[in-house]
Design a protein around this motif. Structure first.
Motif, mmCIF file in Angstrom:
data_model
loop_
_atom_site.group_PDB
_atom_site.id
_atom_site.type_symbol
_atom_site.label_atom_id
_atom_site.label_comp_id
_atom_site.label_asym_id
_atom_site.label_seq_id
_atom_site.Cartn_x
_atom_site.Cartn_y
_atom_site.Cartn_z
ATOM 1 N N LYS A 96 0.835 -1.210 0.000
ATOM 2 C CA LYS A 96 0.000 0.000 0.000
ATOM 3 C C LYS A 96 0.863 1.251 0.000
ATOM 4 N N LEU A 97 1.900 1.221 0.805
ATOM 5 C CA LEU A 97 2.774 2.396 0.878
ATOM 6 C C LEU A 97 3.503 2.629 -0.450
ATOM 7 N N PHE A 98 3.834 1.530 -1.116
ATOM 8 C CA PHE A 98 4.487 1.673 -2.422
ATOM 9 C C PHE A 98 3.559 2.387 -3.411
ATOM 10 N N ASN A 99 2.254 2.213 -3.213
ATOM 11 C CA ASN A 99 1.296 2.829 -4.136
ATOM 12 C C ASN A 99 0.843 4.216 -3.686
ATOM 13 N N ASN A 100 1.457 4.708 -2.620
ATOM 14 C CA ASN A 100 1.037 5.993 -2.099
ATOM 15 C C ASN A 100 2.145 7.010 -2.363
ATOM 16 N N SER A 101 1.781 8.194 -2.774
ATOM 17 C CA SER A 101 2.855 9.138 -3.086
ATOM 18 C C SER A 101 2.856 10.361 -2.163
ATOM 19 N N SER A 102 1.894 10.391 -1.222
ATOM 20 C CA SER A 102 1.856 11.574 -0.357
ATOM 21 C C SER A 102 2.747 11.365 0.877
ATOM 22 N N GLU A 103 2.800 12.376 1.701
ATOM 23 C CA GLU A 103 3.629 12.305 2.902
ATOM 24 C C GLU A 103 3.062 11.294 3.898
ATOM 25 N N ILE A 104 3.923 10.706 4.665
ATOM 26 C CA ILE A 104 3.448 9.876 5.763
ATOM 27 C C ILE A 104 4.137 10.309 7.057
ATOM 28 N N GLU A 105 3.533 9.909 8.168
ATOM 29 C CA GLU A 105 4.143 10.263 9.442
ATOM 30 C C GLU A 105 4.402 9.004 10.252
ATOM 31 N N ALA A 106 5.640 8.833 10.678
ATOM 32 C CA ALA A 106 5.985 7.702 11.535
ATOM 33 C C ALA A 106 6.053 8.207 12.975
ATOM 34 N N ASP A 107 5.227 7.606 13.814
ATOM 35 C CA ASP A 107 5.131 8.034 15.208
ATOM 36 C C ASP A 107 5.549 6.865 16.100
ATOM 37 N N LEU A 108 6.732 6.954 16.644
ATOM 38 C CA LEU A 108 7.266 5.846 17.435
ATOM 39 C C LEU A 108 6.518 5.707 18.764
ATOM 40 N N GLN A 109 6.248 6.836 19.401
ATOM 41 C CA GLN A 109 5.568 6.791 20.696
ATOM 42 C C GLN A 109 4.274 5.964 20.602
ATOM 43 N N ASN A 110 3.495 6.239 19.578
ATOM 44 C CA ASN A 110 2.216 5.540 19.425
ATOM 45 C C ASN A 110 2.297 4.301 18.534
ATOM 46 N N GLN A 111 3.491 4.049 18.012
ATOM 47 C CA GLN A 111 3.719 2.907 17.118
ATOM 48 C C GLN A 111 2.747 2.885 15.945
ATOM 49 N N THR A 112 2.669 4.003 15.264
ATOM 50 C CA THR A 112 1.774 4.080 14.104
ATOM 51 C C THR A 112 2.431 4.794 12.939
ATOM 52 N N ILE A 113 1.926 4.456 11.774
ATOM 53 C CA ILE A 113 2.274 5.197 10.562
ATOM 54 C C ILE A 113 0.977 5.803 10.063
ATOM 55 N N ALA A 114 0.976 7.109 9.821
ATOM 56 C CA ALA A 114 -0.235 7.756 9.330
ATOM 57 C C ALA A 114 -0.056 8.133 7.871
ATOM 58 N N VAL A 115 -0.965 7.642 7.036
ATOM 59 C CA VAL A 115 -0.981 7.997 5.617
ATOM 60 C C VAL A 115 -2.312 8.682 5.393
ATOM 61 N N GLY A 116 -2.335 10.005 5.360
ATOM 62 C CA GLY A 116 -3.614 10.716 5.317
ATOM 63 C C GLY A 116 -4.434 10.307 6.525
ATOM 64 N N ASP A 117 -5.647 9.794 6.292
ATOM 65 C CA ASP A 117 -6.509 9.398 7.416
ATOM 66 C C ASP A 117 -6.275 7.957 7.853
#
Ligand code: SF4
Lengths: 191, 471
Positions: free
Chosen positions: A128-149
């Motif tokens: 999915k990430l390979f098919n996404n071209s927008s910015e993402i956010e890696a949040d270690l504290q919450n252990q999440t990657i945010a891609v848009g919503d």
């Protein structure tokens, strides 16, 4: 080591399996005796033709990704040689996060020693990430990657998370166990 | 509870155990070389730390040393600097160094065993992934990064998460052990389990075939455990192990006492549980030749270069990788392996540069000439190997046949010194990695055993050594 903060950036897609550390930093650059300055040699043989001309078809040479802090790649990233120069080169170039379905053991360990966050994600999410071209956010504290919503959770060993978040110096931590080390040395047969 | 050999060594080295996360393990032997140590020593200096156990730390220079005349100065200034830095570091911190002029100099994984620094039941680390070699003696030996080198220098310990266990059984009698070597066994294993097949595990090699192997051959197998992604590989020590080490320079004085202890304790208990298991039948394998750019891209000498779709068995990423590998290697699918002609032959590296490897290759070479199209070199793993080989007259056999006979070091295994392939050159190599550019930018590496390399040097292309008279 600096504590790890949230990283928001466009993702550089490196669509290859089994990327070995010989490719990440070729051997001719291992002669340096410091930890800095390796970024210019990152993926050297893939990035440059005849040592200086950037290869247009290599993803790092696409101007779109020049400020990227997140590298996205495939299975078994960082296999082969134990050279920590691979982690130093990634960091020096500007990558703070590497996402892949799996990593080679020594490389994975080396990342944490240098404040790089390697994220293991299932192959589908990686796709999915390979098919996404927008910015993402890696949040270690919450252990999440945010891609848009969309929020993708990831797993990480709790002690490794702590090391990165607090920027701990491994040796200082270990030296707190000085008495145990000495005790071990006294109790075990001398070899 | 029954335990595996690995678990026994692990348990006896835990200094700190946490409920969750890594354990702090004590390190019995720390081997240091010039390439992965400078930044570690700098770190110590910066924090005003000392080396905790200089008596358990040994250094050599092997990765970037020239293999030509050592009385001459080193031409490459940057290599020379790295070597000087190691000299200074060892002097400043009080570490024993086998420098370029030492009779004990050599590839770190060759000298450890031959000096008796490597011992059964110990933990051994080095800033080099092929530290797994020492596992052949029943030690838990693994590669670490430079930060961990610094950590071990300062604390004599390393943090490690407990790996899982992987039993690899090798059974069956090889019809011709001169033709089907340890190298063919390990390449066959990697070919089947893949370059990540051992990730997160410690492999224990077991079974009748492994027991039959000499120590040199066991080292070849353990050496390439990392090429299957494993943290380490090991073989339970036996009488061969104890005899090999007896009388070596650095073995402890109470050696016999230790042997008694090792004999009793250093084996996996019957019924011990392994997390994973795999069996290879050595009587069924052929000499192996790698065709691609990782060690799993390997096939039989009687085979052909595969088609990417056939190799990848439906895995899209692997198919792409195979396609790219074939482009890099300049090979067409369907080509017979024995039709691949060669420009270079390299016999050396910590995988296959020991005396036995050189003896095996020399038997085939004796009295013959290498192909006029081929440039071939032998790089003994250590000064000791070189001296022993010269006492047997092997240098003469190789030189008469047209091989270059060099000083010891890593040499063209990774080409950090002047020994490299030119772009496009094709090499039969006894080393362990056929990655893109490993032996020189644009160079093409085919991994093979010493006997296969020797035969290829004579013929100018790959040959099925089973068809030759090897006795
Ligand atoms: S011979 Fe090759 S694999 Fe072995 S330690 Fe040297 S460079 Fe590494």
């Amino acid at each position: 080591m600096e504590p790890f903060k949230k990283i928001k950036s466009i993702v550089t897609p490196l669509d290859k399996v089994n990327v070995d550390t010989d490719q990440i930093i070729p051997k001719q650059f291992l002669k340096l005796v410091q930890k800095t300055g390796f970024g210019q040699y990152l993926f050297y043989d893939w990035r440059f033709e005849n040592g200086d001309k950037p290869r247009e078809d290599f993803v790092l040479n696409n101007p779109k990704y020049c400020d990227s802090k997140i590298l996205l790649t495939r299975d078994n990233f960082g296999c082969g040689s134990s050279r920590e120069h691979a982690a130093w080169a990634l960091l020096d170039y500007g990558f703070k996060v590497v996402i892949a379905p799996s990593f080679a053991d020594i490389f994975y360990n080396n990342c944490f020693k240098n404040g790089i966050l390697p994220i293991r994600l299932d192959s589908q999410s990686v796709e999915k990430l390979f098919n996404n071209s927008s910015e993402i956010e890696a949040d270690l504290q919450n252990q999440t990657i945010a891609v848009g919503d969309i929020i993708i959770p990831f797993e990480i060993e709790s002690h490794r998370k702590k090391t990165l978040l607090e920027g701990l110096d491994d040796i200082a931590v270990t030296l707190q166990y000085e008495d145990k080390i000495t005790m071990y040395e006294k109790s075990k047969s001398k070899l | 509870m029954s335990r595996t050999l690995f678990e026994k060594i692990w348990d006896s080295h835990v200094v700190v155990q946490q409920d969750d996360g890594p354990s702090l393990l004590y390190v019995d032997r720390h081997l240091v070389h010039e390439v992965t140590s400078p930044q570690a020593f700098d770190g110590l200096r910066m924090n005003k730390r000392i080396v905790r156990r200089t008596d358990l730390t040994f250094a050599t220079m092997d990765h970037n040393v020239p293999t030509t005349d050592r009385s001459l100065p080193i031409v490459d200034q940057i290599s020379s600097r790295q070597i000087q830095v190691l000299e200074k570091n060892c002097k400043d911190f009080g570490i024993e160094l086998f420098d370029i002029h030492s009779p004990n100099q050599g590839i770190v994984h060759v000298i450890g065993p031959e000096l008796g620094i490597t011992l059964p039941g110990t933990t051994i680390v080095c800033g080099d992934s092929h530290t797994s070699t020492h596992g052949a003696f029943g030690s838990l030996a693994f590669g670490i990064g430079t930060s961990d080198v610094e950590h071990v220098l300062a604390t004599q310990c390393v943090w490690m998460e407990k790996p899982t266990t992987f039993e690899i059984k090798v059974e069956g009698k090889r019809k011709n052990p001169h033709a089907i070597t340890a190298k063919d066994i390990i390449l066959s294993i990697i070919r089947q389990i893949g370059t990540a097949g051992g990730t997160g595990t410690i492999i224990e090699y077991r079974g009748g075939t492994i027991s039959d192997l000499t120590m040199e051959q066991r080292m070849t197998i353990c050496n390439m455990s990392i090429e299957a992604g494993a943290r380490a590989g090991l073989v339970a020590p036996d009488e061969k192990t104890f005899e090999f080490l007896r009388g070596k320079k650095y073995v402890p004085k109470n050696y016999d006492e230790l042997v008694n202890y090792w004999r009793e304790n250093l084996k996996s208990d019957a019924g011990a549980h392994f997390d994973k298991s795999f069996t290879l039948y050595a009587d069924k394998i052929s000499p192996q030749v790698s065709w691609g750019t990782n060690p799993a891209m390997t096939t039989d000498v009687t085979g052909t270069v595969p088609f990417p779709e056939e190799y990848s068995k439906g895995n899209v990423d692997e198919e792409k990788a195979a396609l790219k590998a074939l482009q890099y290697m300049g090979l067409k699918p369907g080509t017979q392996i024995t039709d691949i002609s060669l420009d270079r032959v390299f016999i050396g590296s910590c995988t296959n540069s020991r005396l036995e490897d050189l003896i095996e290759a020399s038997k085939l070479i004796k009295g013959k000439k290498i192909s006029s199209k081929v440039r071939a070199m032998v790089v003994p793993g250590s000064q000791l190997v070189k001296r022993q080989a010269e006492q047997l007259g092997l240098d003469k056999i190789f030189k008469d046949a047209g091989f270059e006979w060099r000083e010891s070091g890593c040499s063209m295994c990774l080409g950090m010194n002047p020994d490299i392939l030119a772009s496009g050159e094709r090499c039969a190599s006894t080393s362990n990695r056929n990655f893109e550019g490993r032996q020189g930018a644009g160079g093409r590496t085919h991994l093979v055993s010493p006997i296969m390399a020797a035969a290829a040097a004579l013929a100018g292309h790959f040959v099925d050594v089973r068809e030759l008279d090897l006795n």
